[in-house]
Design a protein around this motif. Structure first.
Motif, PDB file in Angstrom:
ATOM      1  N   HIS A 143      -2.827   0.382  -5.929  1.00  0.00           N
ATOM      2  CA  HIS A 143      -3.720  -0.607  -6.537  1.00  0.00           C
ATOM      3  C   HIS A 143      -2.971  -1.426  -7.589  1.00  0.00           C
ATOM      4  CE1 HIS A 143      -7.761   0.177  -4.902  1.00  0.00           C
ATOM      5  NE2 HIS A 143      -7.338   1.412  -4.735  1.00  0.00           N
ATOM      6  N   VAL A 144      -2.127  -0.769  -8.372  1.00  0.00           N
ATOM      7  CA  VAL A 144      -1.349  -1.479  -9.392  1.00  0.00           C
ATOM      8  C   VAL A 144      -0.406  -2.487  -8.728  1.00  0.00           C
ATOM      9  CG1 VAL A 144       0.426  -1.222 -11.173  1.00  0.00           C
ATOM     10  CG2 VAL A 144      -1.496   0.377 -11.083  1.00  0.00           C
ATOM     11  N   VAL A 145       0.309  -2.042  -7.711  1.00  0.00           N
ATOM     12  CA  VAL A 145       1.256  -2.928  -7.027  1.00  0.00           C
ATOM     13  C   VAL A 145       0.548  -4.137  -6.444  1.00  0.00           C
ATOM     14  CG1 VAL A 145       2.766  -3.108  -5.010  1.00  0.00           C
ATOM     15  CG2 VAL A 145       2.961  -1.141  -6.546  1.00  0.00           C
ATOM     16  N   ARG A 146      -0.545  -3.910  -5.742  1.00  0.00           N
ATOM     17  CA  ARG A 146      -1.267  -5.024  -5.113  1.00  0.00           C
ATOM     18  C   ARG A 146      -1.821  -5.992  -6.165  1.00  0.00           C
ATOM     19  NH1 ARG A 146      -2.078  -4.646   0.277  1.00  0.00           N
ATOM     20  NH2 ARG A 146      -1.796  -2.613   1.291  1.00  0.00           N
ATOM     21  N   LEU A 147      -2.312  -5.473  -7.268  1.00  0.00           N
ATOM     22  CA  LEU A 147      -2.852  -6.346  -8.315  1.00  0.00           C
ATOM     23  C   LEU A 147      -1.746  -7.205  -8.926  1.00  0.00           C
ATOM     24  CD1 LEU A 147      -5.113  -7.324 -10.150  1.00  0.00           C
ATOM     25  CD2 LEU A 147      -4.762  -5.277 -11.569  1.00  0.00           C
ATOM     26  N   LEU A 153       5.258   3.399   2.185  1.00  0.00           N
ATOM     27  CA  LEU A 153       5.870   2.203   1.597  1.00  0.00           C
ATOM     28  C   LEU A 153       6.005   1.098   2.625  1.00  0.00           C
ATOM     29  CD1 LEU A 153       8.688   3.924  -0.479  1.00  0.00           C
ATOM     30  CD2 LEU A 153       6.757   2.668  -1.446  1.00  0.00           C
ATOM     31  N   GLN A 154       6.411   1.465   3.822  1.00  0.00           N
ATOM     32  CA  GLN A 154       6.562   0.470   4.885  1.00  0.00           C
ATOM     33  C   GLN A 154       5.215  -0.114   5.291  1.00  0.00           C
ATOM     34  OE1 GLN A 154       8.589   2.848   7.788  1.00  0.00           O
ATOM     35  NE2 GLN A 154      10.466   2.965   6.579  1.00  0.00           N
ATOM     36  N   VAL A 155       4.194   0.749   5.351  1.00  0.00           N
ATOM     37  CA  VAL A 155       2.843   0.270   5.676  1.00  0.00           C
ATOM     38  C   VAL A 155       2.369  -0.720   4.616  1.00  0.00           C
ATOM     39  CG1 VAL A 155       0.421   0.949   5.880  1.00  0.00           C
ATOM     40  CG2 VAL A 155       2.188   2.293   7.021  1.00  0.00           C
ATOM     41  N   LEU A 156       2.594  -0.378   3.361  1.00  0.00           N
ATOM     42  CA  LEU A 156       2.202  -1.267   2.262  1.00  0.00           C
ATOM     43  C   LEU A 156       2.912  -2.613   2.386  1.00  0.00           C
ATOM     44  CD1 LEU A 156       0.992  -1.951  -0.530  1.00  0.00           C
ATOM     45  CD2 LEU A 156       2.911  -0.698  -1.555  1.00  0.00           C
ATOM     46  N   GLN A 157       4.194  -2.593   2.587  1.00  0.00           N
ATOM     47  CA  GLN A 157       4.948  -3.848   2.643  1.00  0.00           C
ATOM     48  C   GLN A 157       4.513  -4.715   3.824  1.00  0.00           C
ATOM     49  OE1 GLN A 157       9.307  -3.589   2.879  1.00  0.00           O
ATOM     50  NE2 GLN A 157       9.331  -5.051   1.182  1.00  0.00           N
ATOM     51  N   ARG A 158       4.282  -4.080   4.968  1.00  0.00           N
ATOM     52  CA  ARG A 158       3.874  -4.840   6.153  1.00  0.00           C
ATOM     53  C   ARG A 158       2.491  -5.460   5.993  1.00  0.00           C
ATOM     54  NH1 ARG A 158       6.318  -0.481   9.199  1.00  0.00           N
ATOM     55  NH2 ARG A 158       4.246   0.438   9.462  1.00  0.00           N
ATOM     56  N   SER A 159       1.673  -4.904   5.109  1.00  0.00           N
ATOM     57  CA  SER A 159       0.310  -5.401   4.939  1.00  0.00           C
ATOM     58  C   SER A 159       0.232  -6.643   4.057  1.00  0.00           C
ATOM     59  CB  SER A 159      -0.571  -4.308   4.329  1.00  0.00           C
ATOM     60  OG  SER A 159      -0.263  -4.103   2.948  1.00  0.00           O
ATOM     61  N   LEU A 160       1.330  -7.018   3.428  1.00  0.00           N
ATOM     62  CA  LEU A 160       1.329  -8.110   2.456  1.00  0.00           C
ATOM     63  C   LEU A 160       1.531  -9.466   3.121  1.00  0.00           C
ATOM     64  CD1 LEU A 160       3.625  -6.450  -0.240  1.00  0.00           C
ATOM     65  CD2 LEU A 160       1.119  -6.533  -0.242  1.00  0.00           C
ATOM     66  N   SER A 209       3.164 -11.811   1.602  1.00  0.00           N
ATOM     67  CA  SER A 209       4.544 -12.171   1.236  1.00  0.00           C
ATOM     68  C   SER A 209       5.339 -10.888   1.014  1.00  0.00           C
ATOM     69  CB  SER A 209       4.553 -13.036  -0.031  1.00  0.00           C
ATOM     70  OG  SER A 209       3.795 -14.215   0.150  1.00  0.00           O
ATOM     71  N   PRO A 210       5.776 -10.233   2.087  1.00  0.00           N
ATOM     72  CA  PRO A 210       6.487  -8.955   1.954  1.00  0.00           C
ATOM     73  C   PRO A 210       7.739  -9.028   1.085  1.00  0.00           C
ATOM     74  CG  PRO A 210       5.885  -9.379   4.244  1.00  0.00           C
ATOM     75  CD  PRO A 210       5.624 -10.641   3.496  1.00  0.00           C
ATOM     76  N   ALA A 211       8.364 -10.206   1.041  1.00  0.00           N
ATOM     77  CA  ALA A 211       9.608 -10.342   0.281  1.00  0.00           C
ATOM     78  C   ALA A 211       9.394 -10.174  -1.220  1.00  0.00           C
ATOM     79  CB  ALA A 211      10.250 -11.698   0.560  1.00  0.00           C
ATOM     80  N   ALA A 212       8.142 -10.290  -1.678  1.00  0.00           N
ATOM     81  CA  ALA A 212       7.857 -10.136  -3.103  1.00  0.00           C
ATOM     82  C   ALA A 212       7.899  -8.683  -3.544  1.00  0.00           C
ATOM     83  CB  ALA A 212       6.492 -10.735  -3.440  1.00  0.00           C
ATOM     84  N   LEU A 213       7.990  -7.763  -2.572  1.00  0.00           N
ATOM     85  CA  LEU A 213       7.970  -6.331  -2.882  1.00  0.00           C
ATOM     86  C   LEU A 213       9.234  -5.660  -2.372  1.00  0.00           C
ATOM     87  CD1 LEU A 213       6.413  -3.830  -3.932  1.00  0.00           C
ATOM     88  CD2 LEU A 213       5.484  -3.576  -1.615  1.00  0.00           C
TER      89      LEU A 213
END
Length: 269
Positions: A34-38, A56-63, A65-69
């Motif tokens: 939640h902190v990361v997404r906010l 971590l990979q699931v989180l990044q793929r869901s964004l 703009s994945p490059a921001a993470l």
């Protein structure tokens, strides 16, 4: 009015954290996610780590703009791995403006069952992790002209409940914050703690209790004056506030985010 993709991108460019570079440990699930997404939604670049690579990979793929993470899989209890992660994050992002110590945990049961190794592991996951994270991040924050560090402690750090190794480690984090805030103030670095109450996180302890033993869950809810457990997004909002310029005069505090919770466990005091 319906929010459009353009509106969201514009918010990211002009949000509270536009241009900020923030390191978050334990950011793959629960409160950390939640902190990361906010932070990302408000314009930050974020580097986060967790032990297991898949979430971590699931989180990044869901964004959008994945490059921001930036994501890395590691155990924060291993000092050299944590230090390398911070240095890599600073290099990749061009510096560090904020830090959130969200990773933590506990090992072992009650005092007659927990081993010396359980105590040492719990201490390292919490106190050792924060010490190395702050020590490695502080020079980068100083180089950026100052910044904010938020340590996620716990209601268990100042309201007693089992197990003692976890409560003791969280109490130590709270004390560290007040000491580090004074030590780092001259460098323009603020250090604060947030103490969440028992959070209702899908798949975790209290969520399982709610589904598997509703009567026990209802008894536990009585520890909260309003009858509701804390939600992770509510804690994330407070962490973001402490990272922001709105809290520029706030340092050295432990801020409870517990909805007035009494005992931190169903057994009461």
């Amino acid at each position: 009015m319906t929010d459009t993709g353009h509106d969201r991108r514009q918010t990211a460019l002009t949000g509270r954290f536009a241009g900020r570079r923030i390191v978050v440990t334990g950011g793959s699930r629960g409160l950390g996610e939640h902190v990361v997404r906010l932070l990302l939604s408000e314009g930050a670049r974020v580097a986060t780590c967790a032990r297991k690579p898949e979430p971590l990979q699931v989180l990044q793929r869901s964004l959008e703009s994945p490059a921001a993470l930036l994501v890395r899989s590691l155990d924060v209890a291993v000092p050299e791995l944590l230090e390398h992660f911070v240095e890599e994050a600073a290099s990749e992002m061009g510096g560090v403006d904020g830090v959130v110590a969200c990773a933590g945990g506990a090992r072992g049961r009650g005092i007659t069952e927990a081993s010396a190794e359980d105590w040492a592991a719990t201490w390292q996951m919490n106190v050792g992790h924060v010490a190395r994270l702050v020590a490695t991040s502080a020079p980068h924050l100083r180089a950026a002209g100052g910044g904010s560090i938020v340590v996620v402690a716990s209601v268990s750090g100042w309201k007693p409940g089992p197990q003692a190794q976890y409560g003791s480690a969280k109490a130590a984090q709270i004390h560290m914050v007040s000491s580090l805030a004074r030590e780092l103030a001259a460098a323009g670095i603020r250090v604060n703690a947030v103490s969440p109450g028992s959070m209702l996180i899908p798949g975790k302890r209290w969520d399982r209790m709610q589904r598997e033993d509703p009567s026990a869950f209802d008894r536990f809810r009585a520890e909260f004056p309003g009858g509701e457990l804390v939600r992770p997004q509510e804690v994330a909002d407070v962490i973001a506030f402490l990272l922001s310029d709105q809290a520029r005069a706030v340092t050295g505090i432990n801020l409870p985010v517990d909805k007035g919770q009494n005992a931190p466990t169903p057994g009461g005091y």
